[in-house]
Design a protein around this motif. Structure first.
Motif, PDB file in Angstrom:
ATOM      1  N   ILE A   1      -1.792   3.818  11.242  1.00 44.12           N
ATOM      2  CA  ILE A   1      -0.924   5.231  10.177  1.00 44.12           C
ATOM      3  C   ILE A   1      -2.192   6.500  10.714  1.00 44.12           C
ATOM      4  O   ILE A   1      -1.825   7.714  10.841  1.00 44.12           O
ATOM      5  N   ARG A   2      -3.173   6.128  10.167  1.00 45.27           N
ATOM      6  CA  ARG A   2      -4.482   6.861  10.320  1.00 45.27           C
ATOM      7  C   ARG A   2      -4.651   6.863  11.887  1.00 45.27           C
ATOM      8  O   ARG A   2      -3.893   8.658  11.380  1.00 45.27           O
TER       9      ARG A   2
ATOM     10  N   ASP B   1       1.041  -1.172  -0.652  1.00 45.06           N
ATOM     11  CA  ASP B   1      -0.419   0.358   0.040  1.00 45.06           C
ATOM     12  C   ASP B   1       1.297   1.271  -0.342  1.00 45.06           C
ATOM     13  O   ASP B   1       2.245   1.198   0.247  1.00 45.06           O
TER      14      ASP B   1
ATOM     15  N   SER C   1       2.918  -6.285   4.083  1.00 44.70           N
ATOM     16  CA  SER C   1       2.411  -6.961   4.477  1.00 44.70           C
ATOM     17  C   SER C   1       2.299  -8.460   3.968  1.00 44.70           C
ATOM     18  O   SER C   1       1.457  -7.861   2.980  1.00 44.70           O
TER      19      SER C   1
ATOM     20  N   VAL D   1       3.868   0.652   2.388  1.00 50.68           N
ATOM     21  CA  VAL D   1       3.325  -0.021   3.279  1.00 50.68           C
ATOM     22  C   VAL D   1       3.217  -1.851   3.305  1.00 50.68           C
ATOM     23  O   VAL D   1       2.115  -1.934   1.700  1.00 50.68           O
TER      24      VAL D   1
ATOM     25  N   ARG E   1      -4.651   1.464  -1.168  1.00 55.43           N
ATOM     26  CA  ARG E   1      -3.978  -0.390  -1.140  1.00 55.43           C
ATOM     27  C   ARG E   1      -3.759  -0.359  -2.575  1.00 55.43           C
ATOM     28  O   ARG E   1      -4.568  -0.646  -3.515  1.00 55.43           O
TER      29      ARG E   1
ATOM     30  N   ARG F   1      -2.521  -6.170   7.510  1.00 54.86           N
ATOM     31  CA  ARG F   1      -3.112  -5.354   6.541  1.00 54.86           C
ATOM     32  C   ARG F   1      -3.636  -3.906   7.406  1.00 54.86           C
ATOM     33  O   ARG F   1      -3.315  -2.719   7.220  1.00 54.86           O
ATOM     34  N   ALA F   2      -4.677  -4.544   7.620  1.00 51.39           N
ATOM     35  CA  ALA F   2      -5.913  -3.284   8.169  1.00 51.39           C
ATOM     36  C   ALA F   2      -5.803  -2.473   9.426  1.00 51.39           C
ATOM     37  O   ALA F   2      -5.867  -1.956   9.832  1.00 51.39           O
TER      38      ALA F   2
ATOM     39  N   GLU G   1      -2.800  -0.297   8.640  1.00 48.70           N
ATOM     40  CA  GLU G   1      -3.972   0.999   8.221  1.00 48.70           C
ATOM     41  C   GLU G   1      -3.882   1.980   9.326  1.00 48.70           C
ATOM     42  O   GLU G   1      -4.320   3.581   9.486  1.00 48.70           O
TER      43      GLU G   1
ATOM     44  N   VAL H   1       0.637   5.633   0.816  1.00 46.36           N
ATOM     45  CA  VAL H   1       0.423   6.258   1.241  1.00 46.36           C
ATOM     46  C   VAL H   1       0.903   7.721   1.634  1.00 46.36           C
ATOM     47  O   VAL H   1       2.378   7.628   1.537  1.00 46.36           O
TER      48      VAL H   1
ATOM     49  N   TYR I   1      -4.641   6.897   1.576  1.00 47.71           N
ATOM     50  CA  TYR I   1      -3.950   5.939   1.842  1.00 47.71           C
ATOM     51  C   TYR I   1      -4.846   4.943   0.771  1.00 47.71           C
ATOM     52  O   TYR I   1      -6.189   4.785   0.148  1.00 47.71           O
TER      53      TYR I   1
END
Ligand code: NI
Length: 420
Positions: A306-307, A218, A293, A291, A327, A299-300, A303, A220, A325
């Motif tokens: 980071i957010r 991903d 994984s 990012v 994906r 992965r989720a 995210e 970002v 972000y």
């Protein structure tokens, strides 16, 4: 003969048995499936094709010339060819026998926006474009298998050869486009297989791993909005550089503190830009992250972390964070049975020492992952030479020693999967 076999006393019976066994030995096929030897005579042709594609690289979704070359070769060998699948994709279909099973084999066709510096006589003729990931080789290898399968037709069922555009774009690539264009509805496949070359390992070596094999990737972009001002009056500004610097450090905690130590993940901050002059506090700072994984849960959770870090961090300093972000390709997961099958085929073809099981996970990503979300199958890595330049390097070149080996591998895999 086993040491426990009964002795035959009657010389007449013994002679009859011996003659029967000689006849059986003569009538038995000396081999069943494609060997390395069988594709050797196509070496020159495949090398010509590979080097031609290498000289004429085409970027994602612009593989017009490459796709036409593929389609015309396939038609010449008797395939039913469908053009324009998911943009510039091509599918070649060949049926033999009465078998109902079907298999898909995929090669990617696109090049990269890199200026080639290999100095090779067949180097790219197009400024700023280069086959630096070996997709020219993947395409030629699959064409080699196409040629061999068409001339022997030693299988019973349907084979779909999938020539995919635009693997290199990172998000919204050719695999998704082909699937959205009804790939598996129009060309049903019981299983699907793909291959990528792998510099650093000897040519002619095949590597396998069941389960998660290549990373989800991903991207970002985080923009910190502060308040610009004079360097001498920081109390009247909100310094986005301070926020960004602090956030860089805080983001290191995502993998270190939020991911199970048994899992693998990467957060890399690849860019950080802010400001133009030493005596000015800028309005904003921007950073870009990669990012990676190997599980949907990790992965989720990355995210989410980071957010939250970016937003709360910026707020804590009186700034604001804008987050894009994106994906990219998901985790590539090889199914167990098909991976073991693909490994067995390699072992039969090149021997156990060149068919490596449990190869380490690769933090790169691949949009073949989307095919594997819909069908069982295996993505295989093939050594490109021990001391070869790495993928995406301006001096990289696909190893032509792999052309006939790879063609024999796909041929044998199809013959074994669709055994008559
Ligand atoms: Ni590649």
């Amino acid at each position: 003969m086993s040491e426990h076999a009964p002795e035959i006393d009657d010389p007449e019976v013994g002679a009859i048995l011996q003659s029967v066994s000689v006849r059986l030995a003569k009538s038995a096929p000396t081999r069943s499936y494609c060997t390395l030897h069988d594709t050797l005579d196509s070496r020159d042709e495949l090398q010509d094709i590979r080097r031609h594609i290498h000289q004429h690289p085409e970027l994602a979704f612009s593989e017009v010339h490459t796709a036409e070359l593929v389609a015309s070769k396939l038609e010449g060998w008797g395939y039913t060819v469908t053009r324009g699948v998911g943009g510039t994709g091509v599918v070649g279909t060949l049926r033999a026998g009465t078998g109902l099973r079907s298999i898909g084999i995929r090669a990617d066709m696109d090049a990269l926006p890199i200026q080639e510096r290999s100095g090779l006589p067949y180097a790219s003729m197009h400024e700023g474009k280069m086959h630096a990931c070996g997709h020219d080789g993947h395409t030629a290898v699959l064409l080699g298998a196409a040629r061999q399968l068409a001339r022997t037709r030693h299988f019973s069922g349907t084979v779909h050869l999938i020539f995919q555009p635009a693997e290199e774009v990172g998000a919204g690539g050719g695999a998704e486009r082909m699937l959205a264009d009804g790939l598996f509805e129009r060309f049903p496949c019981d299983a699907v297989f793909g291959l990528h070359n792998h510099p650093g390992v000897e040519a002619g070596t095949f590597m396998f791993r069941s389960g998660p094999f290549m990373a989800a990737c991903d991207t970002v972009a985080i923009t910190i909005r502060g308040k610009g001002g004079h360097a001498a009056r920081p109390h009247q500004s909100i310094d986005p550089i301070l926020v960004a610097g602090s956030l860089v450090m805080a983001l290191q905690s995502v993998v270190a503190r939020s991911v199970d130590p048994n899992e693998t993940a990467v957060v890399t901050i690849g860019t950080l830009h802010a400001g133009h002059a030493p005596n000015v506090i800028p309005d904003s700072a921007r950073m870009e992250l990669s990012v990676r994984s190997f599980s949907p849960d990790v992965r989720a959770s990355m995210e989410a972390r980071i957010r939250k870090l970016a937003v709360s961090h910026a707020e804590g300093y009186g700034a604001a964070a804008e987050i894009e972000y994106v994906r990219g390709y998901p985790v590539l997961v090889n199914s167990e049975a098909e991976t073991e099958f693909a490994r067995q085929v390699a072992e039969e073809l090149v021997g156990p020492e060149r068919a490596i099981a449990n190869f380490p996970r690769i933090a790169g990503s691949e949009d073949f992952a989307y095919f594997l979300q819909q069908r069982p199958g295996c993505f295989v890595r093939m050594g490109n030479g021990a001391n070869q330049p790495l993928l995406h390097n301006a001096r990289y070149d696909f190893n032509d020693d792999n052309l006939t080996v790879g063609a024999a591998y796909w041929t044998r895999l199809v013959e074994r999967y669709l055994a008559a």
